[in-house]
Design a protein around this motif. Structure first.
Motif, PDB file in Angstrom:
ATOM      1  N   VAL A   5       0.845  -1.189   0.000  1.00 24.81           N
ATOM      2  CA  VAL A   5       0.000   0.000   0.000  1.00 24.81           C
ATOM      3  C   VAL A   5       0.879   1.237   0.000  1.00 24.81           C
ATOM      4  CG1 VAL A   5      -1.852  -1.202   1.229  1.00 24.81           C
ATOM      5  CG2 VAL A   5      -0.171   0.140   2.538  1.00 24.81           C
ATOM      6  N   HIS A   6       0.283   2.353  -0.422  1.00 26.31           N
ATOM      7  CA  HIS A   6       1.019   3.612  -0.426  1.00 26.31           C
ATOM      8  C   HIS A   6       1.089   4.173   0.984  1.00 26.31           C
ATOM      9  CE1 HIS A   6       2.589   7.451  -1.319  1.00 26.31           C
ATOM     10  NE2 HIS A   6       1.446   8.104  -1.307  1.00 26.31           N
ATOM     11  N   ARG A  50      -1.808   8.161  -5.856  1.00 29.67           N
ATOM     12  CA  ARG A  50      -2.422   7.313  -4.833  1.00 29.67           C
ATOM     13  C   ARG A  50      -2.640   8.023  -3.507  1.00 29.67           C
ATOM     14  NH1 ARG A  50      -4.390   4.562  -8.450  1.00 29.67           N
ATOM     15  NH2 ARG A  50      -2.896   3.542  -9.814  1.00 29.67           N
ATOM     16  N   ARG A  51      -3.727   7.657  -2.884  1.00 26.59           N
ATOM     17  CA  ARG A  51      -4.002   8.115  -1.525  1.00 26.59           C
ATOM     18  C   ARG A  51      -3.295   7.198  -0.526  1.00 26.59           C
ATOM     19  NH1 ARG A  51      -8.881   7.639  -3.966  1.00 26.59           N
ATOM     20  NH2 ARG A  51      -9.322   5.778  -2.715  1.00 26.59           N
ATOM     21  N   GLU A  54      -3.909   3.184  -0.134  1.00 24.31           N
ATOM     22  CA  GLU A  54      -4.431   2.604  -1.368  1.00 24.31           C
ATOM     23  C   GLU A  54      -3.428   1.599  -1.940  1.00 24.31           C
ATOM     24  OE1 GLU A  54      -6.357   4.097  -5.637  1.00 24.31           O
ATOM     25  OE2 GLU A  54      -5.412   5.546  -4.286  1.00 24.31           O
ATOM     26  N   SER A  86      -5.544   0.478 -10.667  1.00 22.32           N
ATOM     27  CA  SER A  86      -4.953   0.274  -9.344  1.00 22.32           C
ATOM     28  C   SER A  86      -5.179  -1.171  -8.929  1.00 22.32           C
ATOM     29  CB  SER A  86      -5.576   1.225  -8.312  1.00 22.32           C
ATOM     30  OG  SER A  86      -6.967   0.948  -8.161  1.00 22.32           O
ATOM     31  N   GLY A  87      -4.591  -1.548  -7.779  1.00 20.42           N
ATOM     32  CA  GLY A  87      -4.909  -2.824  -7.165  1.00 20.42           C
ATOM     33  C   GLY A  87      -4.075  -4.013  -7.577  1.00 20.42           C
TER      34      GLY A  87
END
Length: 308
Positions: A5-6, A50-51, A54, A86-87
């Motif tokens: 994740v970020h 990205r948040r 995320e 994303s993802g």
């Protein structure tokens, strides 16, 4: 499930975390991710894209563990490569079936993971130039993931390929995959070109435009320089008209193009040009290597191996 994740507090903006398993929409398949490939753009612009918390990632290859509820796309057990905004950097991802392409059994899933962004971008940008048989095509940033696919595909399409790189070392291996000329910078390009697949941006975009012959175009694909571009259009008018700079956008519905490129990999007619490969615990190292221009081609990280 486990995912990258970020996290803005980390040196490369990434950390491992447990996140909820994605719940696919009716038109999405659930894919068990075996391998991911990193792209310069998603690494360089991670904070903008990205948040915090995320799951990043555009490219992943793996095996379908739940087919789409609406009946579209591949069935359970299919080997696939996938794209989504994303993802990807997680053990499971839900993907629209329009962005899933079948992978032949002869193709390693790590190699297949390089196809969606780099391969499809190169393919569609080359198509945007128009017919290139017998014409000179310049590929800037030719040592990167998109660049190495572009060199191969332009050569396959019958072009005379001029590959531009940042240093002699970065140009190694490009002639072997289809480059007719390898130049450091653009000062060594002495003849006009029909089209440019431009991955660098900055001052090089304007210089590339100055090399384009009447009726040709520059496809502005990326901004590896991370610098803004300035073009003196009055000077370009004096040089020659009827030349275009187009802001290339890859679009969506990747599935058919992923499958086509994966089939070329399967027949040995395309090389994924993997310059770094390892387990996904090396994500920070791989990201830094991409930013430092220490990867020739693609960086691939494995989450699991087939049969395990």
């Amino acid at each position: 499930m486990r995912a990258l994740v970020h996290d803005p507090s980390q040196p490369r903006g990434l950390r491992f975390a447990d996140v909820p398993t994605p719940e696919p929409a009716p038109s999405q398949a659930l894919v068990e991710v075996h391998a991911i490939s990193l792209n310069f753009g998603e690494v360089a612009f991670l904070p903008e894209l990205r948040r915090p918390g995320e799951v990043p990632g555009w490219d992943a290859a793996g095996v379908v563990v739940r087919a789409a509820a609406d009946g579209s796309g591949p069935k359970e057990g299919a080997r696939v490569a996938t794209f989504a905004p994303s993802g990807a950097w997680a053990e499971l991802r839900a993907v629209d079936t329009a962005d899933i392409g079948a992978v032949p059994g002869s193709v390693d899933l790590g190699a297949a993971s390089t196809v969606p962004v780099a391969g499809v971008t190169a393919l569609r940008a080359l198509r945007a130039l128009g017919p290139v048989v017998g014409r000179r095509v310049l590929v800037t940033g030719a040592s990167g993931g998109v660049g190495r696919y572009a060199v191969q595909l332009a050569h396959r399409a019958g072009a005379h390929v001029v590959a531009a790189v940042g240093s002699a070392a970065r140009g190694e291996g490009l002639r072997e995959i289809g480059a007719d000329e390898v130049v450091v910078g653009l000062d060594g390009v002495k003849e006009p070109v029909f089209g440019v697949l431009e991955n660098v941006g900055g001052a090089q975009l304007a210089q590339a435009l100055s090399l384009v012959e009447r009726g040709g175009s520059v496809q502005s694909i990326g901004m590896a320089s991370r610098e803004p571009s300035t073009i003196d259009f009055e000077q370009e008018r004096r040089r020659a008209g009827n030349r275009r700079v187009e802001v290339f956008v890859v679009g969506r519905s990747f599935g058919a193009d992923i499958a086509y490129l994966a089939s070329l990999l399967g027949r040995g007619e395309l090389d994924p040009q993997i310059g770094l490969r390892g387990g996904w615990e090396r994500a920070e190292e791989a990201a830094q290597a991409l930013l430092d221009r220490r990867v020739a081609g693609k960086a691939v990280l494995e989450l699991r191996r087939e049969g395990r």
